[in-house]
Write an enzyme that holds these catalytic residues in place. Sequence first.
Site, PDB file in Angstrom:
ATOM      1  N   THR A 182       0.862  -1.185   0.000  1.00  0.00           N
ATOM      2  CA  THR A 182       0.000   0.000   0.000  1.00  0.00           C
ATOM      3  C   THR A 182       0.896   1.231   0.000  1.00  0.00           C
ATOM      4  O   THR A 182       1.602   1.494   0.970  1.00  0.00           O
ATOM      5  CB  THR A 182      -0.914   0.017   1.246  1.00  0.00           C
ATOM      6  OG1 THR A 182      -1.631  -1.211   1.304  1.00  0.00           O
ATOM      7  CG2 THR A 182      -1.899   1.180   1.170  1.00  0.00           C
ATOM      8  N   LYS A 213      -7.261   1.755  -3.022  1.00  0.00           N
ATOM      9  CA  LYS A 213      -6.881   1.072  -1.775  1.00  0.00           C
ATOM     10  C   LYS A 213      -6.908   2.058  -0.598  1.00  0.00           C
ATOM     11  O   LYS A 213      -7.395   1.733   0.487  1.00  0.00           O
ATOM     12  CB  LYS A 213      -5.488   0.447  -1.947  1.00  0.00           C
ATOM     13  CG  LYS A 213      -4.833  -0.035  -0.685  1.00  0.00           C
ATOM     14  CD  LYS A 213      -5.580  -1.163  -0.003  1.00  0.00           C
ATOM     15  CE  LYS A 213      -4.926  -1.491   1.347  1.00  0.00           C
ATOM     16  NZ  LYS A 213      -5.694  -2.458   2.117  1.00  0.00           N
ATOM     17  N   LYS A 272       0.553   4.692   8.614  1.00  0.00           N
ATOM     18  CA  LYS A 272       1.185   5.054   7.329  1.00  0.00           C
ATOM     19  C   LYS A 272       0.096   5.311   6.277  1.00  0.00           C
ATOM     20  O   LYS A 272       0.131   6.290   5.536  1.00  0.00           O
ATOM     21  CB  LYS A 272       2.114   3.898   6.920  1.00  0.00           C
ATOM     22  CG  LYS A 272       2.751   3.950   5.552  1.00  0.00           C
ATOM     23  CD  LYS A 272       2.102   3.045   4.520  1.00  0.00           C
ATOM     24  CE  LYS A 272       2.078   1.579   4.854  1.00  0.00           C
ATOM     25  NZ  LYS A 272       1.371   0.764   3.874  1.00  0.00           N
TER      26      LYS A 272
HETATM   27  P1  NAP Z   1       5.143  -6.540   7.424  1.00  0.00           P
HETATM   28  O1  NAP Z   1       4.733  -7.777   8.084  1.00  0.00           O
HETATM   29  O2  NAP Z   1       5.600  -5.385   8.250  1.00  0.00           O
HETATM   30  O3  NAP Z   1       6.283  -6.915   6.346  1.00  0.00           O
HETATM   31  C1  NAP Z   1       6.967  -5.905   5.669  1.00  0.00           C
HETATM   32  C2  NAP Z   1       7.968  -6.550   4.719  1.00  0.00           C
HETATM   33  O4  NAP Z   1       8.685  -5.520   4.041  1.00  0.00           O
HETATM   34  C3  NAP Z   1       9.020  -7.413   5.424  1.00  0.00           C
HETATM   35  O5  NAP Z   1       9.353  -8.478   4.561  1.00  0.00           O
HETATM   36  C4  NAP Z   1      10.188  -6.440   5.577  1.00  0.00           C
HETATM   37  O6  NAP Z   1      11.444  -7.082   5.653  1.00  0.00           O
HETATM   38  C5  NAP Z   1      10.091  -5.694   4.275  1.00  0.00           C
HETATM   39  N1  NAP Z   1      10.717  -4.369   4.340  1.00  0.00           N
HETATM   40  C6  NAP Z   1      10.282  -3.280   5.023  1.00  0.00           C
HETATM   41  N2  NAP Z   1      11.096  -2.237   4.813  1.00  0.00           N
HETATM   42  C7  NAP Z   1      12.060  -2.679   3.981  1.00  0.00           C
HETATM   43  C8  NAP Z   1      13.186  -2.047   3.394  1.00  0.00           C
HETATM   44  N3  NAP Z   1      13.465  -0.752   3.609  1.00  0.00           N
HETATM   45  N4  NAP Z   1      13.981  -2.790   2.587  1.00  0.00           N
HETATM   46  C9  NAP Z   1      13.699  -4.092   2.355  1.00  0.00           C
HETATM   47  N5  NAP Z   1      12.649  -4.738   2.886  1.00  0.00           N
HETATM   48  C10 NAP Z   1      11.835  -4.024   3.688  1.00  0.00           C
HETATM   49  O7  NAP Z   1       3.975  -5.939   6.503  1.00  0.00           O
HETATM   50  P2  NAP Z   1       2.685  -6.690   5.924  1.00  0.00           P
HETATM   51  O8  NAP Z   1       1.629  -6.683   6.962  1.00  0.00           O
HETATM   52  O9  NAP Z   1       3.098  -7.927   5.262  1.00  0.00           O
HETATM   53  O10 NAP Z   1       2.210  -5.598   4.839  1.00  0.00           O
HETATM   54  C11 NAP Z   1       2.911  -5.414   3.615  1.00  0.00           C
HETATM   55  C12 NAP Z   1       2.211  -4.312   2.821  1.00  0.00           C
HETATM   56  O11 NAP Z   1       0.844  -4.689   2.583  1.00  0.00           O
HETATM   57  C13 NAP Z   1       2.142  -2.953   3.536  1.00  0.00           C
HETATM   58  O12 NAP Z   1       2.202  -1.939   2.570  1.00  0.00           O
HETATM   59  C14 NAP Z   1       0.765  -2.976   4.200  1.00  0.00           C
HETATM   60  O13 NAP Z   1       0.271  -1.673   4.425  1.00  0.00           O
HETATM   61  C15 NAP Z   1      -0.038  -3.728   3.150  1.00  0.00           C
HETATM   62  N6  NAP Z   1      -1.204  -4.504   3.640  1.00  0.00           N
HETATM   63  C16 NAP Z   1      -1.137  -5.212   4.812  1.00  0.00           C
HETATM   64  C17 NAP Z   1      -2.251  -5.940   5.225  1.00  0.00           C
HETATM   65  C18 NAP Z   1      -2.259  -6.706   6.521  1.00  0.00           C
HETATM   66  O14 NAP Z   1      -3.371  -7.058   6.983  1.00  0.00           O
HETATM   67  N7  NAP Z   1      -1.134  -7.028   7.133  1.00  0.00           N
HETATM   68  C19 NAP Z   1      -3.425  -5.957   4.447  1.00  0.00           C
HETATM   69  C20 NAP Z   1      -3.437  -5.250   3.246  1.00  0.00           C
HETATM   70  C21 NAP Z   1      -2.322  -4.525   2.855  1.00  0.00           C
HETATM   71  P3  NAP Z   1      12.041  -7.611   7.045  1.00  0.00           P
HETATM   72  O15 NAP Z   1      11.462  -8.976   7.248  1.00  0.00           O
HETATM   73  O16 NAP Z   1      13.504  -7.602   6.843  1.00  0.00           O
HETATM   74  O17 NAP Z   1      11.602  -6.618   8.106  1.00  0.00           O
END
Ligand code: NAP
Length: 291
Positions: free
Chosen positions: A97, A172, A240
């Site tokens: 997102t 979104k 965010k």
């Molecule tokens: P998350 O669990 O916080 O995972 C984030 C991922 O991004 C991890 O693999 C992290 O790596 C990587 N990352 C973050 N900063 C980075 C950087 N600077 N360089 C390289 N890798 C980086 O997030 P998530 O919940 O999976 O969500 C991912 C995206 O989908 C976000 O944009 C979120 O807003 C969106 N989203 C989430 C949900 C939900 O319910 N969770 C639903 C819809 C949309 P590390 O493992 O090394 O930290």
Amino acid sequence: MSLRVGFLGLGTMGTPMASNLLKAGLKVQVWNRTASKAAPLASLGAKVGKSPAHVAAESDVIITMLGGPQDVEQVVLGENGVAEGIKSGAVLVDMSTVSPATSRKLAGAVAAKQAEFLDAPVVGSKGPATAGELVILVGGLPQTLERCRPILQAMGKIIIHAGGVGAGSALKLATNLMLAHLAAGFAEGLLLVQRAGLDPKRYLEVLEASTFRSPWYQTKGVGMVKREFAVHFALKHMHKDLRLMGELASDVKADLPITRAIQQLFEQAEVSGRAELDYSAILAQLESVSA
Ligand code: NAP
């Protein structure tokens, strides 16, 4: 399908999404900043790549599922990033997102390498991601979407083409605006019910019987009543998204006073140390300031 898929970002959402690509029989190469998180995918048959640039060089479609705009820009445009390795004719699909402005910037960067771009953020959390039942909102050319559709179908049950590049990201943010309002509104209602000495279960019962009933109350609502804040969608990511809604609103000249107030509430929650909890912990934030 003979397309080779690169998947970058194995967090809460990325891990089950990449798993579903493998289960669908696709050739998948993964990369994650914290390398240990790639091990479960490797055991399912994924190749583990050395860097975003290496993965991109060996993929027809590269998917990013990262944190926010700065993270995606770092992985795509930074050193050893996707833009260094992407092949002519390949497609970058960003499912994180981010703002529409970021989507357009990424599209421009890969277009310089004769590659294509889709923004394809998702609606649905860890449960739908695991079940392959996400709703995927796509911005980009229809023909690019058609090339990627079989891959997206392995992760989602509904694919909505929102328009050109950036349209998926804008749709979104408007969707998460409703989610933020729902969470903040329910948290305030629950606080009122609790402080008035009523049984929260009766409150849920009324909401379920009303015209605005939603499956959300059965998952998040029940969880909030039980005070279970184990992370599915991190509060820092909702904050965010609220910031990105504010940026988009300012770009398109839309005043969103209620969303602004909710953003401030989430900001206070993050400053108070609740960033890594689920966004439903906004209830705990309200309680702490109402002590
Ligand atoms: P998350 O669990 O916080 O995972 C984030 C991922 O991004 C991890 O693999 C992290 O790596 C990587 N990352 C973050 N900063 C980075 C950087 N600077 N360089 C390289 N890798 C980086 O997030 P998530 O919940 O999976 O969500 C991912 C995206 O989908 C976000 O944009 C979120 O807003 C969106 N989203 C989430 C949900 C939900 O319910 N969770 C639903 C819809 C949309 P590390 O493992 O090394 O930290």
